[in-house]
Design a protein around this motif. Structure first.
Motif, PDB file in Angstrom:
ATOM      1  N   TRP A 195       0.795  -1.357  -0.177  1.00  0.00           N
ATOM      2  CA  TRP A 195      -0.063   0.025  -0.119  1.00  0.00           C
ATOM      3  C   TRP A 195       0.820   1.247  -0.008  1.00  0.00           C
ATOM      4  O   TRP A 195       2.092   0.977   0.200  1.00  0.00           O
ATOM      5  N   VAL A 196       0.428   2.371  -0.371  1.00  0.00           N
ATOM      6  CA  VAL A 196       0.886   3.608  -0.080  1.00  0.00           C
ATOM      7  C   VAL A 196       0.239   4.520   0.940  1.00  0.00           C
ATOM      8  O   VAL A 196      -0.847   4.787   0.940  1.00  0.00           O
ATOM      9  N   THR A 197       1.158   5.265   1.740  1.00  0.00           N
ATOM     10  CA  THR A 197       0.596   5.916   2.728  1.00  0.00           C
ATOM     11  C   THR A 197       0.889   7.579   1.887  1.00  0.00           C
ATOM     12  O   THR A 197       1.842   7.891   1.574  1.00  0.00           O
ATOM     13  N   LEU A 198      -0.240   8.240   2.188  1.00  0.00           N
ATOM     14  CA  LEU A 198      -0.311   9.661   1.543  1.00  0.00           C
ATOM     15  C   LEU A 198      -0.754  10.539   2.495  1.00  0.00           C
ATOM     16  O   LEU A 198      -1.085  10.033   3.850  1.00  0.00           O
ATOM     17  N   ALA A 199      -0.554  11.707   2.318  1.00  0.00           N
ATOM     18  CA  ALA A 199      -1.344  12.880   3.439  1.00  0.00           C
ATOM     19  C   ALA A 199      -1.975  13.929   2.372  1.00  0.00           C
ATOM     20  O   ALA A 199      -1.598  14.041   1.314  1.00  0.00           O
ATOM     21  N   ASP A 200      -3.242  14.254   2.961  1.00  0.00           N
ATOM     22  CA  ASP A 200      -4.080  15.222   2.366  1.00  0.00           C
ATOM     23  C   ASP A 200      -3.430  16.364   2.457  1.00  0.00           C
ATOM     24  O   ASP A 200      -2.386  16.655   3.025  1.00  0.00           O
ATOM     25  N   PRO A 201      -4.004  17.754   1.861  1.00  0.00           N
ATOM     26  CA  PRO A 201      -3.419  18.922   2.033  1.00  0.00           C
ATOM     27  C   PRO A 201      -3.233  19.556   3.501  1.00  0.00           C
ATOM     28  O   PRO A 201      -2.350  20.305   3.624  1.00  0.00           O
ATOM     29  N   ASP A 202      -3.815  18.984   4.517  1.00  0.00           N
ATOM     30  CA  ASP A 202      -3.881  19.444   5.832  1.00  0.00           C
ATOM     31  C   ASP A 202      -2.617  18.504   6.473  1.00  0.00           C
ATOM     32  O   ASP A 202      -2.319  18.821   7.726  1.00  0.00           O
ATOM     33  N   GLY A 203      -2.157  17.498   5.921  1.00  0.00           N
ATOM     34  CA  GLY A 203      -1.239  16.659   6.386  1.00  0.00           C
ATOM     35  C   GLY A 203      -1.770  15.471   7.112  1.00  0.00           C
ATOM     36  O   GLY A 203      -1.241  14.610   7.878  1.00  0.00           O
TER      37      GLY A 203
END
Length: 123
Positions: free
Chosen positions: A99-107
């Motif tokens: 899987w890939v861990t991402l962050a939204d624009p707020d982190g």
């Protein structure tokens, strides 16, 4: 007694931009704006609502709860989310599952896995 997840709420300094980002990322729509202090996003039928609540001071550090999203084409969706403003944190892997861990624009961190990979982990 049976409980059901009705809504997942995210604290943020600016609810409207973050709600708009998530609505676009997940193909949902904003159904309540509440003067911008509590914004609600509806996803597909039967799915929990997402809400974005204005707070003066969001909890610092890594979020303790996060969304795990699945898709038929992980690579394409990750690229799309990054192009829309997400930040890639890391590629993750364990035997038989990636899987890939991402962050939204707020982190706020969230994970994206292939649908078939994710299904296989819950057998």
């Amino acid at each position: 007694m049976t409980l059901t997840v009705g809504m997942i709420t995210v604290d943020t300094l600016q609810p409207m931009p973050l709600a708009t980002w998530w609505a676009e990322a997940l193909g949902g729509r904003i159904i309540q704006e509440n003067e911008g202090f509590f914004v609600v996003v509806s996803l597909e039928e039967g799915a929990p609502l997402l809400a974005f609540q204005q707070v003066d001071d969001p909890t610092p550090g890594k979020n303790r709860i996060h969304l795990d999203l699945t898709t038929e084409d992980r690579e394409t969706e990750v690229e799309r989310l990054i192009a829309a403003g997400a930040t890639k944190i890391a590629d993750r892997e364990m035997p038989g599952f990636g899987w890939v861990t991402l962050a939204d624009p707020d982190g706020n961190q969230f994970c994206v896995a292939g649908r078939h990979e994710a299904e296989g982990t819950f057998d």
